[in-house]
Motif scaffolding. Structure first.
Motif, short mmCIF file in Angstrom:
data_model
loop_
_atom_site.label_atom_id
_atom_site.label_comp_id
_atom_site.label_asym_id
_atom_site.label_seq_id
_atom_site.Cartn_x
_atom_site.Cartn_y
_atom_site.Cartn_z
N LEU A 4 0.82 -1.20 0.00
CA LEU A 4 0.00 0.00 0.00
C LEU A 4 0.86 1.26 0.00
O LEU A 4 1.82 1.37 0.76
CB LEU A 4 -0.90 -0.01 1.25
CG LEU A 4 -1.80 1.20 1.49
CD1 LEU A 4 -2.78 1.41 0.34
CD2 LEU A 4 -2.55 1.03 2.81
N PHE A 5 0.50 2.18 -0.88
CA PHE A 5 1.12 3.50 -0.93
C PHE A 5 0.00 4.53 -0.78
O PHE A 5 -1.01 4.44 -1.48
CB PHE A 5 1.84 3.75 -2.26
CG PHE A 5 3.05 2.89 -2.46
CD1 PHE A 5 4.31 3.34 -2.09
CD2 PHE A 5 2.93 1.62 -3.01
CE1 PHE A 5 5.43 2.54 -2.28
CE2 PHE A 5 4.05 0.81 -3.20
CZ PHE A 5 5.31 1.28 -2.83
N LEU A 6 0.19 5.50 0.10
CA LEU A 6 -0.77 6.59 0.26
C LEU A 6 -0.17 7.83 -0.38
O LEU A 6 1.01 8.13 -0.18
CB LEU A 6 -1.03 6.87 1.75
CG LEU A 6 -1.57 5.70 2.58
CD1 LEU A 6 -1.70 6.11 4.05
CD2 LEU A 6 -2.91 5.21 2.04
N LEU A 7 -0.98 8.55 -1.17
CA LEU A 7 -0.54 9.82 -1.78
C LEU A 7 -1.33 10.94 -1.12
O LEU A 7 -2.56 10.93 -1.16
CB LEU A 7 -0.82 9.84 -3.28
CG LEU A 7 0.32 9.36 -4.19
CD1 LEU A 7 0.47 7.86 -4.08
CD2 LEU A 7 0.07 9.77 -5.61
N ILE A 8 -0.59 11.87 -0.52
CA ILE A 8 -1.24 13.03 0.08
C ILE A 8 -0.70 14.29 -0.58
O ILE A 8 0.38 14.28 -1.16
CB ILE A 8 -1.05 13.08 1.62
CG1 ILE A 8 0.43 13.21 2.00
CG2 ILE A 8 -1.68 11.86 2.27
CD1 ILE A 8 0.67 13.47 3.48
N GLY A 9 -1.47 15.36 -0.47
CA GLY A 9 -1.05 16.63 -1.04
C GLY A 9 -2.19 17.61 -0.97
O GLY A 9 -3.35 17.24 -0.81
N ALA A 10 -1.85 18.88 -1.09
CA ALA A 10 -2.84 19.94 -1.04
C ALA A 10 -3.82 19.82 -2.19
O ALA A 10 -3.53 19.16 -3.20
CB ALA A 10 -2.13 21.30 -1.12
N PRO A 11 -4.99 20.47 -2.07
CA PRO A 11 -5.87 20.56 -3.23
C PRO A 11 -5.07 21.20 -4.37
O PRO A 11 -4.35 22.16 -4.14
CB PRO A 11 -6.99 21.49 -2.77
CG PRO A 11 -6.82 21.69 -1.30
CD PRO A 11 -5.46 21.23 -0.92
N GLY A 12 -5.13 20.63 -5.55
CA GLY A 12 -4.38 21.19 -6.67
C GLY A 12 -2.94 20.71 -6.77
O GLY A 12 -2.21 21.14 -7.64
N SER A 13 -2.54 19.78 -5.88
CA SER A 13 -1.16 19.27 -5.93
C SER A 13 -0.95 18.31 -7.09
O SER A 13 0.18 18.07 -7.50
CB SER A 13 -0.80 18.56 -4.62
OG SER A 13 -1.61 17.42 -4.43
N GLY A 14 -2.04 17.76 -7.62
CA GLY A 14 -1.94 16.82 -8.75
C GLY A 14 -1.89 15.37 -8.33
O GLY A 14 -1.71 14.49 -9.17
N LYS A 15 -2.06 15.09 -7.04
CA LYS A 15 -1.92 13.71 -6.53
C LYS A 15 -2.86 12.72 -7.20
O LYS A 15 -2.45 11.61 -7.53
CB LYS A 15 -2.07 13.67 -5.02
CG LYS A 15 -3.44 14.09 -4.53
CD LYS A 15 -3.51 14.26 -3.03
CE LYS A 15 -4.84 14.82 -2.61
NZ LYS A 15 -5.16 16.15 -3.13
N ASP A 122 0.42 29.07 -3.14
CA ASP A 122 0.15 29.90 -4.33
C ASP A 122 -0.05 29.05 -5.58
O ASP A 122 -0.97 29.29 -6.37
CB ASP A 122 1.29 30.90 -4.55
CG ASP A 122 1.29 32.03 -3.52
OD1 ASP A 122 0.25 32.25 -2.86
OD2 ASP A 122 2.35 32.67 -3.36
N ILE A 123 0.82 28.07 -5.77
CA ILE A 123 0.70 27.17 -6.94
C ILE A 123 -0.62 26.40 -6.85
O ILE A 123 -1.36 26.29 -7.83
CB ILE A 123 1.89 26.18 -7.01
CG1 ILE A 123 3.20 26.92 -7.27
CG2 ILE A 123 1.64 25.08 -8.03
CD1 ILE A 123 3.43 27.37 -8.69
N ALA A 124 -0.91 25.86 -5.66
CA ALA A 124 -2.16 25.11 -5.48
C ALA A 124 -3.37 25.98 -5.80
O ALA A 124 -4.28 25.56 -6.52
CB ALA A 124 -2.24 24.58 -4.05
N ARG A 125 -3.38 27.21 -5.30
CA ARG A 125 -4.50 28.14 -5.54
C ARG A 125 -4.64 28.40 -7.04
O ARG A 125 -5.74 28.34 -7.57
CB ARG A 125 -4.29 29.46 -4.78
CG ARG A 125 -5.40 30.48 -5.04
CD ARG A 125 -5.20 31.79 -4.28
NE ARG A 125 -5.56 31.60 -2.88
CZ ARG A 125 -4.68 31.50 -1.88
NH1 ARG A 125 -3.39 31.59 -2.11
NH2 ARG A 125 -5.09 31.31 -0.65
#
Length: 190
Positions: A4-15, A122-125
């Protein structure tokens, strides 16, 4: 043994996009799930658990943690593939602790890594507001989603760092570069 691999990231991170591409590139052995998709699929199946989930979501309420974790673990156990990518989980300390507790009791599932796709706010926004896919793509909602993501992040990072399984990936590059790095990293772990 399922890996199992979990991918986390901000909204807009592209995960989610990254995970979808990786699963498509390796469809013979990698499956990708998002928690929301798993819950919707369970509702659609008409199962008892699906009816229970629907009784919460249809009223706009959060699905209880135990049911979410149970749904994730059932999907992992039922997939014929050995490598599982789940994106967007955990989103809270409680979700992290609940999954950790359940995985300790599962001898056939191993959490190999948590991969954090890191982007600046900023990138995520810019990405989220630029895509304007739906009602959630406005500044106020983005700010709230970012706050919800950031509040538990340090604790989640610390928890998985102490286990030696947190990998941070620079998400401010091309999709191809990010996907290549994640794929290479997954290969190195299996």
């Amino acid at each position: 043994m399922k890996k199992l691999f979990l991918l986390i990231g901000a909204p807009g991170s592209g995960k989610t996009t990254d995970a979808q591409i990786i699963a498509q590139n390796h469809s013979d052995r990698i499956v990708h799930y998002s928690t929301g998709d798993l819950l919707r699929s369970e509702i659609t199946s008409g199962s008892e658990r699906g009816k229970l989930i629907d009784s919460f979501t249809s009223k706009g309420n959060l699905v209880p943690l135990e049911i979410v974790v149970e749904t994730i673990v059932t999907a992992i156990n039922n997939t014929p593939k050995q490598i599982i990518l789940i994106d967007g989980y955990p989103r809270s300390i409680q979700q992290m602790e609940a999954l950790d507790k359940v995985l300790k009791s599962q001898s056939d599932i191993e959490l190999l890594n948590v991969i954090e796709v890191v982007v600046s706010e900023d990138i995520a926004r810019d990405r989220v507001l630029g895509r304007a896919r739906g009602a959630d793509d406005d500044t106020e909602i983005f700010d709230n989603r970012m706050k919800v993501y950031l509040e538990p992040l340090e604790s989640i990072e610390t928890f998985y760092s102490h286990k030696g399984i947190l990998k941070k990936i620079n998400g401010e590059r091309s999709i191809e570069e990010i996907v290549n790095e994640i794929e290479s990293f997954i290969q190195s772990k299996i």
